[in-house]
Design a protein around this motif. Structure first.
Motif, PDB file in Angstrom:
ATOM      1  N   PHE A   1       0.717  -1.289   0.104  1.00  0.00           N
ATOM      2  CA  PHE A   1       0.083  -0.113  -0.043  1.00  0.00           C
ATOM      3  C   PHE A   1       0.805   1.355  -0.094  1.00  0.00           C
ATOM      4  O   PHE A   1       0.748   2.259  -0.870  1.00  0.00           O
ATOM      5  N   LEU A   2       1.796   1.289   0.917  1.00  0.00           N
ATOM      6  CA  LEU A   2       2.788   2.391   0.980  1.00  0.00           C
ATOM      7  C   LEU A   2       3.543   2.597  -0.437  1.00  0.00           C
ATOM      8  O   LEU A   2       3.664   3.836  -0.783  1.00  0.00           O
ATOM      9  N   ILE A   3       3.966   1.695  -0.828  1.00  0.00           N
ATOM     10  CA  ILE A   3       4.926   1.684  -2.090  1.00  0.00           C
ATOM     11  C   ILE A   3       3.771   2.278  -3.219  1.00  0.00           C
ATOM     12  O   ILE A   3       4.248   2.945  -4.300  1.00  0.00           O
ATOM     13  N   GLU A   4       2.747   1.623  -3.390  1.00  0.00           N
ATOM     14  CA  GLU A   4       1.843   2.089  -4.522  1.00  0.00           C
ATOM     15  C   GLU A   4       1.314   3.480  -4.412  1.00  0.00           C
ATOM     16  O   GLU A   4       1.199   4.191  -5.300  1.00  0.00           O
ATOM     17  N   ASN A   5       1.205   3.947  -3.127  1.00  0.00           N
ATOM     18  CA  ASN A   5       0.683   5.500  -2.972  1.00  0.00           C
ATOM     19  C   ASN A   5       1.845   6.065  -3.304  1.00  0.00           C
ATOM     20  O   ASN A   5       1.859   7.301  -4.091  1.00  0.00           O
ATOM     21  N   ARG A   6       3.010   5.828  -2.939  1.00  0.00           N
ATOM     22  CA  ARG A   6       4.457   6.572  -3.315  1.00  0.00           C
ATOM     23  C   ARG A   6       4.621   6.769  -4.749  1.00  0.00           C
ATOM     24  O   ARG A   6       5.184   7.626  -5.175  1.00  0.00           O
ATOM     25  N   ILE A   7       4.387   5.611  -5.551  1.00  0.00           N
ATOM     26  CA  ILE A   7       4.376   5.662  -6.921  1.00  0.00           C
ATOM     27  C   ILE A   7       3.420   6.420  -7.509  1.00  0.00           C
ATOM     28  O   ILE A   7       3.757   7.284  -8.605  1.00  0.00           O
ATOM     29  N   HIS A   8       2.036   6.488  -7.200  1.00  0.00           N
ATOM     30  CA  HIS A   8       0.931   7.319  -7.687  1.00  0.00           C
ATOM     31  C   HIS A   8       1.382   8.798  -7.369  1.00  0.00           C
ATOM     32  O   HIS A   8       1.042   9.583  -8.272  1.00  0.00           O
TER      33      HIS A   8
END
Length: 72
Positions: free
Chosen positions: A60-67
């Motif tokens: 979740f954290l990595i996906e939010n950071r990518i977006h």
């Protein structure tokens, strides 16, 4: 995590329940079996928590950071 909760918990519980007699044994040879069983039970519990809590949180954290930034 929602899809994997039941299969992961059932697998971990059957493994832990299978090692409990070995961890509680006091018969001959138990001085070798007991510590091994306790370590295996602890490892199963820790890996289950990692699978159900830590990994989904990291995803979740990595996906939010990518977006938000556009890249890792």
């Amino acid at each position: 995590a929602g899809l994997r909760l039941r299969p992961v918990l059932m697998t971990a519980m059957t493994d832990v329940l299978g090692f409990i007699p070995m961890a509680l044994s006091t018969s001959t040879g138990a001085e070798v079996q007991k510590p091994v069983a306790i370590v295996i039970i602890g490892g199963i519990i820790v890996s289950t928590l990692l699978t159900l809590i830590v990994l989904p949180t990291l995803y979740f954290l990595i996906e939010n950071r990518i977006h938000t930034k556009g890249t890792v």
